[in-house]
Design a protein around this motif. Structure first.
Motif, PDB file in Angstrom:
ATOM      1  N   ALA A 450       0.864  -1.187   0.000  1.00 11.22           N
ATOM      2  CA  ALA A 450       0.000   0.000   0.000  1.00 11.22           C
ATOM      3  C   ALA A 450       0.895   1.230   0.000  1.00 11.22           C
ATOM      4  N   GLU A 451       0.920   1.918  -1.156  1.00  6.24           N
ATOM      5  CA  GLU A 451       1.772   3.093  -1.344  1.00  6.24           C
ATOM      6  C   GLU A 451       3.226   2.724  -1.064  1.00  6.24           C
ATOM      7  N   ASP A 452       3.873   3.388  -0.101  1.00  8.62           N
ATOM      8  CA  ASP A 452       5.293   3.115   0.169  1.00  8.62           C
ATOM      9  C   ASP A 452       5.462   2.223   1.398  1.00  8.62           C
ATOM     10  N   HIS A 453       4.437   1.466   1.760  1.00  5.43           N
ATOM     11  CA  HIS A 453       4.502   0.526   2.878  1.00  5.43           C
ATOM     12  C   HIS A 453       4.068  -0.862   2.408  1.00  5.43           C
ATOM     13  N   PHE A 454       4.531  -1.860   3.126  1.00  5.79           N
ATOM     14  CA  PHE A 454       3.912  -3.159   2.935  1.00  5.79           C
ATOM     15  C   PHE A 454       3.139  -3.475   4.208  1.00  5.79           C
ATOM     16  N   VAL A 455       1.975  -4.109   4.007  1.00  4.04           N
ATOM     17  CA  VAL A 455       1.015  -4.296   5.085  1.00  4.04           C
ATOM     18  C   VAL A 455       0.867  -5.789   5.362  1.00  4.04           C
ATOM     19  N   THR A 456       0.932  -6.096   6.650  1.00  6.77           N
ATOM     20  CA  THR A 456       0.641  -7.456   7.107  1.00  6.77           C
ATOM     21  C   THR A 456      -0.614  -7.385   7.960  1.00  6.77           C
ATOM     22  N   GLU A 457      -1.639  -8.126   7.558  1.00  2.00           N
ATOM     23  CA  GLU A 457      -2.932  -8.041   8.219  1.00  2.00           C
ATOM     24  C   GLU A 457      -3.335  -9.427   8.722  1.00  2.00           C
TER      25      GLU A 457
END
Length: 526
Positions: A450-457
């Motif tokens: 997501a944009e300039d981050h990676f997301v762990t959900e």
């Protein structure tokens, strides 16, 4: 018959035709009371809509308002006094001169028109402070020093006063405004004494009237008003300088107080304000210094207590680590004996309980040591460029969380990020383990960019987290149910997760899914 005209003391009244009317009486000495200035109605100007101002602006405006009110009050009082002085000087001079001339006039009764004409012309030429327009009335006879026998400026009220002077024969005067022009009108009856001068004066029926325009006096008054008005703006401009200086003196300690409060908010508890003088602001500065000193002592004591508690936890965990290692080795041997059947069932059950509790104690000691390193800022980050999806997948495989009915994997491959694999493994393991213990299956693990981050959900299908508990889920040893004294974990798992995510420069949030269950979201910059 020769008679000597005598004038008594004047009773003056000032009258204005139109919207303003003043009345007064002059005493026998020729000095009337101070005439009241006509009230003036002023329309209120519709000002601009109020807007918020700073303290400096409000102080300056308040100072200027006081200066303006002072200037206005002084100008009004000065105007009133000067106006009365100008009009009274002219009025007294004219009334005294007119009365004196009428007293010195000798008139035969009944008067002849030509004789009376010469008298009024003589009086008009000798008018003070400038020539008058003089009128004489005797019965139906009307004579004047002008081409008109009567004047419309002379009011019926003045005539009534002059003709009603049998008992108290006094001259009268009025100030009249007609068509915008001010006039001074005077009336003096001609009197005679029956036998001696000491006898009571008798009214002859002959009345002299004089009309004097006051345009020069009004012009002087208007010039004075214009000068006061023109001088008001420079006076306010001059008053602006002390207003600014006063505002600066008042606001300096306020600015110092604001700066000191800002510094204290940033953690500089040793901030102090230099208190000078003995006014209210100085008292406020001293109160601030006392409060700051008390707060600094309290915070210092709290920090020392917190440091002692952290040091105690660290020391205890280190001291427990060595005996725990021996206990774990013994429990492993006992577990083998219990599994081999060499121990009876009761002993085997006790051995397995001791082994489980020793393992839980070992986990707690390791978590305490880990949190102590975070508190001491001794935790180190050893990053490497890895595939985020592979890291999550390895974590799930190492803990045998590969059953699709229990854990659903939605991992986007190819997301490269700089991570500490060991610490990120702890983050994922804590979140998934927490979801499996307290949530409901299946637990979904997602990795995406997501944009300039990676997301762990990590989400579950359990009852979710109570809204009152959400702000505290990352607190150490926090229990949603105070009656629950025992838990499967150490109570530090989510706190360690938060510290590991912060060490990566990321954030972790807990929320409830509208469809049900809890959702933990980790965002780490790429």
């Amino acid at each position: 018959m020769k008679t000597r005209a005598e004038a008594g003391a004047e009773a003056g009244a000032e009258t204005r035709t139109g919207p303003e009317r003043e009345a007064g009486h002059a005493p026998a000495a020729g000095h009337g009371p101070e005439p009241e200035p006509a009230p003036r109605r002023r329309r209120r100007a519709r000002g601009p809509r109020r807007r918020p101002f700073g303290l400096r602006t409000r102080l300056v405006l308040a100072f200027l308002l006081v200066a303006a009110v002072g200037c206005g009050t002084t100008a009004a009082l000065t105007y009133r006094a000067a106006r009365n002085a100008i009009l009274e000087q002219t009025q007294d001079t004219a009334v005294s001169a007119f009365r004196e001339q009428v007293e010195n006039m000798r008139t035969s009764l009944p008067p002849e028109a030509e004789t009376l004409k010469s008298h009024v012309l003589l009086i008009a030429r000798q008018g003070k402070p400038r020539p008058w327009r003089v009128y004489a009335e005797y019965g139906t006879l009307r004579v004047s020093s002008t081409d008109r026998p009567t004047s419309s400026v002379i009011t019926p009220e003045l005539r009534a006063r002059a003709n009603a002077s049998v008992a108290t024969p006094h001259g009268s005067f009025q100030r009249v405004v007609k068509n915008g022009t001010p006039y001074l009108t005077m009336a003096v009856p001609a009197l005679f004494h029956a036998f001696a001068k000491e006898d009571a004066a008798q009214h002859t029926g002959l009345v002299y009237y004089a009309v004097l325009e006051l345009d020069e006096e009004e012009a002087n008054i208007e010039a004075m008003v214009a000068a006061a008005r023109d001088g008001a703006l420079p006076a306010l401009a001059v008053a602006l300088i002390p207003a600014l200086l006063a505002a600066r003196g008042v606001l300096r300690p306020v600015r110092e107080l604001r700066l000191a409060a800002h510094n204290m908010g940033r953690g500089r508890l040793d901030t102090r304000i230099q208190a000078k003088g003995s006014d209210e602001l100085s008292d406020l500065a001293r109160t601030f210094n006392e409060s700051a000193a008390a707060l600094e002592r309290s915070v210092a004591e709290l920090r020392r207590a917190e440091a002692r508690a952290r040091r105690f936890a660290s020391d205890v965990s280190h001291e427990l680590r060595t005996p725990l290692a021996g206990m774990l080795a013994v429990t492993e041997v006992l577990d083998e004996d219990a599994d081999s059947g060499t121990l009876d069932s009761d002993t085997a059950r006790a051995v397995r309980l001791i082994s489980a509790e020793t393992g839980r104690l070992a986990v707690l000691v390791e978590d305490l040591m880990e949190i102590s390193r975070f508190d001491a800022r001794a935790a180190e980050l050893h990053t490497d460029e890895v595939d985020a999806a592979d890291c999550v997948r390895k974590t799930l495989q190492n803990r045998h969380w590969t059953d699709p009915a229990a854990v659903v994997q939605d991992l986007v491959p190819g997301i490269r990020a700089r991570l500490d694999p060991r610490r990120f493994d702890v983050v994922v393991a804590n979140l998934v383990g927490n979801a499996l213990r307290h949530g409901g299956a299946p637990v979904t693990v997602r990795v995406y960019e997501a944009e300039d981050h990676f997301v762990t959900e990590v989400s579950d299908r359990g009852p979710g987290i109570h809204p009152d508990v959400l702000p505290h889920v990352f607190d150490r040893f926090y229990k949603a149910d105070p009656a629950r004294t025992r838990s499967a974990g150490s109570g530090l798992g989510l706190a360690i997760t938060l510290e590991n995510v912060r060490l990566h420069g990321g954030t972790v949030e807990a929320a409830n899914d509208p469809g049900g269950g809890a959702v933990f979201t980790v965002r780490i910059p790429l």
